[in-house]
Scaffold this motif. Structure first.
Motif, PDB file in Angstrom:
ATOM      1  N   ILE A  23       0.833  -1.201   0.000  1.00  0.00           N
ATOM      2  CA  ILE A  23       0.000   0.000   0.000  1.00  0.00           C
ATOM      3  C   ILE A  23       0.869   1.252   0.000  1.00  0.00           C
ATOM      4  N   ALA A  24       1.921   1.261   0.792  1.00  0.00           N
ATOM      5  CA  ALA A  24       2.826   2.404   0.824  1.00  0.00           C
ATOM      6  C   ALA A  24       3.498   2.596  -0.531  1.00  0.00           C
ATOM      7  N   ALA A  25       3.899   1.517  -1.187  1.00  0.00           N
ATOM      8  CA  ALA A  25       4.525   1.617  -2.506  1.00  0.00           C
ATOM      9  C   ALA A  25       3.537   2.157  -3.535  1.00  0.00           C
ATOM     10  N   PHE A  26       2.291   1.696  -3.468  1.00  0.00           N
ATOM     11  CA  PHE A  26       1.268   2.183  -4.398  1.00  0.00           C
ATOM     12  C   PHE A  26       0.993   3.665  -4.182  1.00  0.00           C
ATOM     13  N   VAL A  27       0.872   4.087  -2.931  1.00  0.00           N
ATOM     14  CA  VAL A  27       0.610   5.496  -2.628  1.00  0.00           C
ATOM     15  C   VAL A  27       1.765   6.367  -3.110  1.00  0.00           C
ATOM     16  N   LEU A  28       2.989   5.938  -2.872  1.00  0.00           N
ATOM     17  CA  LEU A  28       4.145   6.696  -3.333  1.00  0.00           C
ATOM     18  C   LEU A  28       4.169   6.786  -4.859  1.00  0.00           C
ATOM     19  N   GLY A  29       3.938   5.691  -5.536  1.00  0.00           N
ATOM     20  CA  GLY A  29       3.899   5.697  -6.999  1.00  0.00           C
ATOM     21  C   GLY A  29       2.794   6.585  -7.545  1.00  0.00           C
ATOM     22  N   ALA A  31       1.481   9.172  -6.055  1.00  0.00           N
ATOM     23  CA  ALA A  31       1.839  10.567  -5.779  1.00  0.00           C
ATOM     24  C   ALA A  31       2.850  11.079  -6.802  1.00  0.00           C
ATOM     25  N   ILE A  32       3.838  10.282  -7.131  1.00  0.00           N
ATOM     26  CA  ILE A  32       4.836  10.688  -8.125  1.00  0.00           C
ATOM     27  C   ILE A  32       4.183  10.844  -9.496  1.00  0.00           C
ATOM     28  N   PHE A  33       3.331   9.902  -9.874  1.00  0.00           N
ATOM     29  CA  PHE A  33       2.628   9.998 -11.152  1.00  0.00           C
ATOM     30  C   PHE A  33       1.759  11.252 -11.196  1.00  0.00           C
ATOM     31  N   ALA A  34       1.004  11.503 -10.138  1.00  0.00           N
ATOM     32  CA  ALA A  34       0.121  12.673 -10.100  1.00  0.00           C
ATOM     33  C   ALA A  34       0.917  13.962 -10.207  1.00  0.00           C
ATOM     34  N   PHE A  35       2.065  14.032  -9.538  1.00  0.00           N
ATOM     35  CA  PHE A  35       2.892  15.234  -9.592  1.00  0.00           C
ATOM     36  C   PHE A  35       3.306  15.540 -11.026  1.00  0.00           C
ATOM     37  N   TYR A  36       3.830  14.548 -11.742  1.00  0.00           N
ATOM     38  CA  TYR A  36       4.282  14.785 -13.112  1.00  0.00           C
ATOM     39  C   TYR A  36       3.127  14.941 -14.082  1.00  0.00           C
TER      40      TYR A  36
END
Length: 73
Positions: A23-29, A31-36
């Motif tokens: 879940i933490a890996a999915f949330v981090l991914g 967030a990075i996708f949303a930022f870019y």
């Protein structure tokens, strides 16, 4: 080793909850996708930003119209 443990006994390793890491890996991914992704939406960029993007766009259009033959590839 404490006084209650038998000599030679092995302590069990601490385990993370089974779903916390994925879940933490999915949330981090996400967030990075949303930022870019949001950079392109907010600034209304029609194509990816980069030094060679315009060349790739030109080449894709040219190959679509004329084929690969004239490019000697």
């Amino acid at each position: 080793m404490t006084a209650r443990e038998a000599p030679g006994s092995i302590r069990p390793a601490r385990s993370f909850p089974s779903l916390a890491l994925p879940i933490a890996a999915f949330v981090l991914g996400a967030a990075i996708f949303a930022f870019y992704f949001l950079v392109y939406r907010i600034r209304l960029f029609p194509v990816p930003v980069g030094f060679d993007t315009s060349w790739y766009v030109w080449r894709a259009r040219y190959v679509g119209e004329h084929g690969l033959g004239p490019l000697d590839t």
